[in-house]
Scaffold this motif. Structure first.
Motif, short mmCIF file in Angstrom:
data_model
loop_
_atom_site.label_atom_id
_atom_site.label_comp_id
_atom_site.label_asym_id
_atom_site.label_seq_id
_atom_site.Cartn_x
_atom_site.Cartn_y
_atom_site.Cartn_z
N ALA A 167 14.82 -4.87 0.80
CA ALA A 167 13.49 -5.07 1.36
C ALA A 167 13.41 -4.30 2.67
CB ALA A 167 13.24 -6.55 1.60
N SER A 168 12.23 -3.72 2.91
CA SER A 168 11.96 -3.00 4.14
C SER A 168 10.45 -2.99 4.35
CB SER A 168 12.49 -1.57 4.06
OG SER A 168 12.26 -0.87 5.27
N GLY A 200 4.34 -1.89 3.82
CA GLY A 200 3.95 -3.28 3.68
C GLY A 200 4.77 -4.01 2.63
N ASP A 201 5.77 -4.73 3.07
CA ASP A 201 6.59 -5.56 2.19
C ASP A 201 7.14 -4.76 1.00
OD1 ASP A 201 7.84 -7.95 1.49
OD2 ASP A 201 6.16 -8.59 0.23
N SER A 207 0.84 -1.20 0.00
CA SER A 207 0.00 0.00 0.00
C SER A 207 0.88 1.25 0.00
CB SER A 207 -0.93 0.01 1.22
OG SER A 207 -0.18 0.07 2.41
N GLY A 208 0.23 2.37 -0.21
CA GLY A 208 0.97 3.63 -0.23
C GLY A 208 0.02 4.80 -0.09
N GLU A 209 0.61 5.96 0.16
CA GLU A 209 -0.13 7.21 0.25
C GLU A 209 0.66 8.29 -0.46
OE1 GLU A 209 -0.67 8.13 4.38
OE2 GLU A 209 -2.31 6.70 4.61
N PRO A 257 14.19 -1.22 9.53
CA PRO A 257 15.30 -2.10 9.14
C PRO A 257 15.21 -2.48 7.66
CG PRO A 257 14.36 -2.82 11.21
CD PRO A 257 13.46 -1.74 10.69
N VAL A 258 16.38 -2.59 7.05
CA VAL A 258 16.47 -2.95 5.63
C VAL A 258 17.46 -4.10 5.45
CG1 VAL A 258 15.91 -0.64 4.79
CG2 VAL A 258 18.28 -1.27 5.10
N ILE A 259 17.20 -4.88 4.42
CA ILE A 259 18.14 -5.91 3.97
C ILE A 259 18.46 -5.58 2.53
CG2 ILE A 259 18.53 -8.36 3.53
CD1 ILE A 259 16.37 -8.94 5.66
#
Length: 193
Positions: A133-134, A115-116, A101-103, A151-153
């Motif tokens: 990914a975050s 969300g993913d 999702s987004g805004e 957190p990010v990978i």
């Protein structure tokens, strides 16, 4: 001489109007004494399977934003996105960002993805593909900037990095990993000369 009904009509009308005004003011006043205003909370438009494209001053496409559904709420100035996909194509190198999702805020200058969130930048000669990914990502599409405090990978080639956040400029031209960064880089075998 007694006044007639016709002479009293304007006075009666003014008294009724004043009474109605006082009643209306009390009915619309909230418990805290402030006047309530009913705000329209419904969307003013909903669009399905939408593609928004931004062009630069030179007429070249800068980016495109695809979404399964776009819902605009005029009072808040927020436009909600279902399954947004943002795509850049810069100098033949494609970058794709997806989320659940987004805004859209600030009239389109800021996009909050959640969300993913997944990002993938295609490989070029001498530079392997990069992905990360975050859970969230804030993007300024026109400024070509992005950041997250989640957190990010990040993976590029065989190198993997974990970090507490990320800040990027020129949409991953420069990338700063923030807070508690750990990087796993596999050994490369050297051949003796």
């Amino acid at each position: 001489m007694r006044p007639s009904i016709l002479q009293l009509y304007p006075v009666v009308a003014l008294v009724v109007l004043a009474g109605a005004t006082l009643w209306l003011e009390r009915v619309t006043r909230g418990e805290d004494g402030a006047v309530r205003t009913e705000q329209r909370r419904d969307p003013d438009f909903i669009a399905e399977q939408t593609r928004l494209v931004s062009f630069g001053a030179d007429g070249q496409q800068r980016y495109e934003l695809l979404a399964d559904r776009i819902t605009n709420y005029p009072l808040s100035g927020i436009t909600e996105l279902d399954h947004p996909r943002l795509r850049y194509d810069s100098e033949g190198r494609e970058l794709r960002i997806t989320a659940k999702s987004g805004e859209i805020h600030e009239g389109g200058s800021e996009v909050l993805l959640s969300g993913d969130v997944r990002v993938h930048r295609a490989a070029t000669v001498g530079s392997p593909a990069m992905s990360f990914a975050s859970e969230t990502l804030k993007v300024w599409p026109d400024d070509e900037r992005a950041e997250t405090s989640d957190p990010v990978i990040l993976t590029q080639g065989k190198t993997t990095a974990h970090a507490g956040g990320l800040r990027s400029d020129n949409i991953f031209g420069t990338l700063d990993l923030l807070g508690g960064v750990t990087v796993l880089m596999p050994r490369t075998s050297r051949t003796p000369p």
